[in-house]
Scaffold this motif. Structure first.
Motif, mmCIF file in Angstrom:
data_model
loop_
_atom_site.group_PDB
_atom_site.id
_atom_site.type_symbol
_atom_site.label_atom_id
_atom_site.label_comp_id
_atom_site.label_asym_id
_atom_site.label_seq_id
_atom_site.Cartn_x
_atom_site.Cartn_y
_atom_site.Cartn_z
ATOM 1 N N LEU A 147 0.839 -1.191 0.000
ATOM 2 C CA LEU A 147 0.000 0.000 0.000
ATOM 3 C C LEU A 147 0.881 1.250 0.000
ATOM 4 O O LEU A 147 1.688 1.447 0.907
ATOM 5 C CB LEU A 147 -0.925 0.008 1.219
ATOM 6 C CG LEU A 147 -2.001 1.091 1.257
ATOM 7 C CD1 LEU A 147 -2.995 0.903 0.113
ATOM 8 C CD2 LEU A 147 -2.733 1.058 2.584
ATOM 9 N N GLU A 148 0.731 2.064 -1.042
ATOM 10 C CA GLU A 148 1.551 3.269 -1.173
ATOM 11 C C GLU A 148 0.753 4.543 -0.949
ATOM 12 O O GLU A 148 1.310 5.547 -0.532
ATOM 13 C CB GLU A 148 2.194 3.320 -2.564
ATOM 14 C CG GLU A 148 3.193 2.208 -2.793
ATOM 15 C CD GLU A 148 3.795 2.250 -4.180
ATOM 16 O OE1 GLU A 148 3.317 3.025 -5.043
ATOM 17 O OE2 GLU A 148 4.761 1.502 -4.404
ATOM 18 N N GLU A 149 -0.539 4.521 -1.262
ATOM 19 C CA GLU A 149 -1.377 5.704 -1.118
ATOM 20 C C GLU A 149 -2.630 5.340 -0.327
ATOM 21 O O GLU A 149 -3.343 4.412 -0.682
ATOM 22 C CB GLU A 149 -1.794 6.245 -2.488
ATOM 23 C CG GLU A 149 -0.633 6.708 -3.336
ATOM 24 C CD GLU A 149 -1.095 7.282 -4.663
ATOM 25 O OE1 GLU A 149 -2.177 7.901 -4.718
ATOM 26 O OE2 GLU A 149 -0.361 7.111 -5.646
ATOM 27 N N LEU A 150 -2.867 6.097 0.750
ATOM 28 C CA LEU A 150 -4.043 5.884 1.585
ATOM 29 C C LEU A 150 -4.734 7.215 1.782
ATOM 30 O O LEU A 150 -4.138 8.169 2.286
ATOM 31 C CB LEU A 150 -3.647 5.283 2.935
ATOM 32 C CG LEU A 150 -4.773 5.054 3.950
ATOM 33 C CD1 LEU A 150 -5.809 4.069 3.405
ATOM 34 C CD2 LEU A 150 -4.211 4.569 5.275
ATOM 35 N N TYR A 151 -5.984 7.281 1.339
ATOM 36 C CA TYR A 151 -6.816 8.465 1.503
ATOM 37 C C TYR A 151 -7.973 8.029 2.387
ATOM 38 O O TYR A 151 -8.893 7.359 1.924
ATOM 39 C CB TYR A 151 -7.303 8.972 0.148
ATOM 40 C CG TYR A 151 -6.169 9.222 -0.819
ATOM 41 C CD1 TYR A 151 -5.466 10.422 -0.802
ATOM 42 C CD2 TYR A 151 -5.781 8.236 -1.725
ATOM 43 C CE1 TYR A 151 -4.407 10.637 -1.672
ATOM 44 C CE2 TYR A 151 -4.729 8.444 -2.603
ATOM 45 C CZ TYR A 151 -4.050 9.643 -2.571
ATOM 46 O OH TYR A 151 -3.001 9.850 -3.434
ATOM 47 N N LEU A 152 -7.893 8.369 3.649
ATOM 48 C CA LEU A 152 -8.819 7.841 4.644
ATOM 49 C C LEU A 152 -9.581 8.970 5.312
ATOM 50 O O LEU A 152 -8.991 9.940 5.781
ATOM 51 C CB LEU A 152 -8.027 7.053 5.698
ATOM 52 C CG LEU A 152 -8.799 6.346 6.792
ATOM 53 C CD1 LEU A 152 -9.686 5.257 6.210
ATOM 54 C CD2 LEU A 152 -7.838 5.750 7.807
ATOM 55 N N GLY A 153 -10.878 8.823 5.345
ATOM 56 C CA GLY A 153 -11.733 9.721 6.105
ATOM 57 C C GLY A 153 -12.336 8.921 7.237
ATOM 58 O O GLY A 153 -12.916 7.872 7.024
ATOM 59 N N GLY A 154 -12.149 9.390 8.460
ATOM 60 C CA GLY A 154 -12.751 8.726 9.599
ATOM 61 C C GLY A 154 -11.825 7.735 10.272
ATOM 62 O O GLY A 154 -10.666 7.654 9.900
ATOM 63 N N PRO A 155 -12.281 7.013 11.247
ATOM 64 C CA PRO A 155 -13.633 7.096 11.785
ATOM 65 C C PRO A 155 -13.900 8.503 12.318
ATOM 66 O O PRO A 155 -13.044 9.076 12.983
ATOM 67 C CB PRO A 155 -13.646 6.084 12.917
ATOM 68 C CG PRO A 155 -12.425 5.265 12.747
ATOM 69 C CD PRO A 155 -11.468 6.060 11.958
ATOM 70 N N PHE A 156 -15.050 9.040 11.965
ATOM 71 C CA PHE A 156 -15.330 10.427 12.267
ATOM 72 C C PHE A 156 -15.749 10.638 13.713
ATOM 73 O O PHE A 156 -16.348 9.782 14.332
ATOM 74 C CB PHE A 156 -16.420 10.959 11.349
ATOM 75 C CG PHE A 156 -15.983 11.035 9.931
ATOM 76 C CD1 PHE A 156 -14.960 11.888 9.562
ATOM 77 C CD2 PHE A 156 -16.572 10.265 8.960
ATOM 78 C CE1 PHE A 156 -14.544 11.962 8.251
ATOM 79 C CE2 PHE A 156 -16.169 10.338 7.654
ATOM 80 C CZ PHE A 156 -15.143 11.193 7.300
ATOM 81 N N ILE A 157 -15.446 11.827 14.210
ATOM 82 C CA ILE A 157 -15.885 12.251 15.537
ATOM 83 C C ILE A 157 -17.221 12.943 15.328
ATOM 84 O O ILE A 157 -17.282 13.982 14.681
ATOM 85 C CB ILE A 157 -14.865 13.212 16.173
ATOM 86 C CG1 ILE A 157 -13.520 12.512 16.331
ATOM 87 C CG2 ILE A 157 -15.380 13.756 17.486
ATOM 88 C CD1 ILE A 157 -12.388 13.432 16.683
ATOM 89 N N THR A 158 -18.298 12.364 15.817
ATOM 90 C CA THR A 158 -19.616 12.937 15.548
ATOM 91 C C THR A 158 -20.371 13.327 16.810
ATOM 92 O O THR A 158 -21.267 14.129 16.757
ATOM 93 C CB THR A 158 -20.493 11.933 14.800
ATOM 94 O OG1 THR A 158 -20.619 10.763 15.599
ATOM 95 C CG2 THR A 158 -19.897 11.584 13.466
ATOM 96 N N LEU A 180 -0.297 9.959 2.205
ATOM 97 C CA LEU A 180 -1.331 9.745 3.212
ATOM 98 C C LEU A 180 -2.167 11.008 3.334
ATOM 99 O O LEU A 180 -1.632 12.097 3.516
ATOM 100 C CB LEU A 180 -0.705 9.404 4.571
ATOM 101 C CG LEU A 180 -1.668 9.325 5.765
ATOM 102 C CD1 LEU A 180 -2.652 8.183 5.600
ATOM 103 C CD2 LEU A 180 -0.879 9.179 7.067
ATOM 104 N N SER A 181 -3.478 10.851 3.198
ATOM 105 C CA SER A 181 -4.419 11.916 3.466
ATOM 106 C C SER A 181 -5.418 11.325 4.432
ATOM 107 O O SER A 181 -6.067 10.327 4.131
ATOM 108 C CB SER A 181 -5.109 12.363 2.182
ATOM 109 O OG SER A 181 -6.118 13.306 2.489
ATOM 110 N N TRP A 182 -5.557 11.933 5.604
ATOM 111 C CA TRP A 182 -6.361 11.323 6.629
ATOM 112 C C TRP A 182 -7.039 12.401 7.473
ATOM 113 O O TRP A 182 -6.361 13.297 7.975
ATOM 114 C CB TRP A 182 -5.452 10.448 7.470
ATOM 115 C CG TRP A 182 -6.030 9.847 8.699
ATOM 116 C CD1 TRP A 182 -7.315 9.482 8.930
ATOM 117 C CD2 TRP A 182 -5.313 9.542 9.885
ATOM 118 N NE1 TRP A 182 -7.452 8.952 10.170
ATOM 119 C CE2 TRP A 182 -6.234 8.990 10.775
ATOM 120 C CE3 TRP A 182 -3.994 9.676 10.269
ATOM 121 C CZ2 TRP A 182 -5.864 8.567 12.043
ATOM 122 C CZ3 TRP A 182 -3.623 9.262 11.526
ATOM 123 C CH2 TRP A 182 -4.550 8.708 12.396
ATOM 124 N N SER A 183 -8.335 12.310 7.616
ATOM 125 C CA SER A 183 -9.101 13.264 8.407
ATOM 126 C C SER A 183 -10.047 12.492 9.303
ATOM 127 O O SER A 183 -10.762 11.607 8.845
ATOM 128 C CB SER A 183 -9.894 14.186 7.486
ATOM 129 O OG SER A 183 -10.779 14.979 8.261
#
Length: 186
Positions: A147-158, A180-183
């Motif tokens: 795995l070279e690119e990971l664009y991850l959203g979450g687990p979100f704080i809701t 890596l893009s991660w929010s």
């Protein structure tokens, strides 16, 4: 059948026939526009297309992702050779934590993964249990050595409470990552 579902089934048969002769397939599929088309596509995925190299899903893709996870697990169980999927991008749809974990675990040849994890599975449980669930379901990231690119959203704080996902997920990230893009915030 209605005219729309007949047309969708005819289109699905056409691309299935065309895909049968391809060595490598890069596919963008828009989910949720016709149930018949989604079902046909999910059936095609369940029968594990070994040619599928890149898949981008847009829209409400839950059923299609379940079919992909099933196909990936079956491929590994049948003959020990995983699907050759290199890129999986899921746009416009949140994926629950267990399904995200199944995809990561059963698609070990992914070079690029993009998905958003929805909060419903974890928003009303304790912080320690949440951390255990995140580690349990996303633990396969540690062994995703290509795995070279990971664009991850979450687990979100809701829920307004602060969840310490950062340290939990950061420990799981593979050393092979180049992007890596991660929010974790909505």
């Amino acid at each position: 059948t209605t005219h729309g579902s007949f047309r969708a089934a005819r289109v699905c048969r056409s691309w299935q026939a065309a895909a049968a002769g391809c060595r490598r397939i890069r596919l963008l599929y828009c989910c949720g526009w016709r149930d018949a088309a989604d079902k046909a596509f999910a059936d095609w995925l369940r029968h594990r297309s070994p040619q599928l190299e890149a898949l981008t899903l847009s829209g409400d893709s839950g059923k299609v992702l379940e079919a992909l996870a099933d196909a990936a697990a079956a491929a590994a169980a049948d003959d020990g050779s995983p699907l050759r999927l290199r890129t999986l991008r899921v746009l416009g749809c949140d994926v629950d934590l267990p399904l995200a974990g199944r995809l990561v675990a059963n698609l070990p040849l992914l070079h690029t993964l993009q998905l958003d994890i929805k909060p419903q599975h974890i928003e009303h449980i304790s912080i320690p249990r949440t951390q255990r669930l995140v580690s349990e379901h996303l633990g396969a990231l540690q062994s995703a050595t290509v795995l070279e690119e990971l664009y991850l959203g979450g687990p979100f704080i809701t829920s307004g409470r602060r969840m310490p996902y950062d340290s939990t997920i950061a420990k799981l990230l593979p050393l092979s990552l180049k992007r890596l893009s991660w929010s974790t915030h909505t």
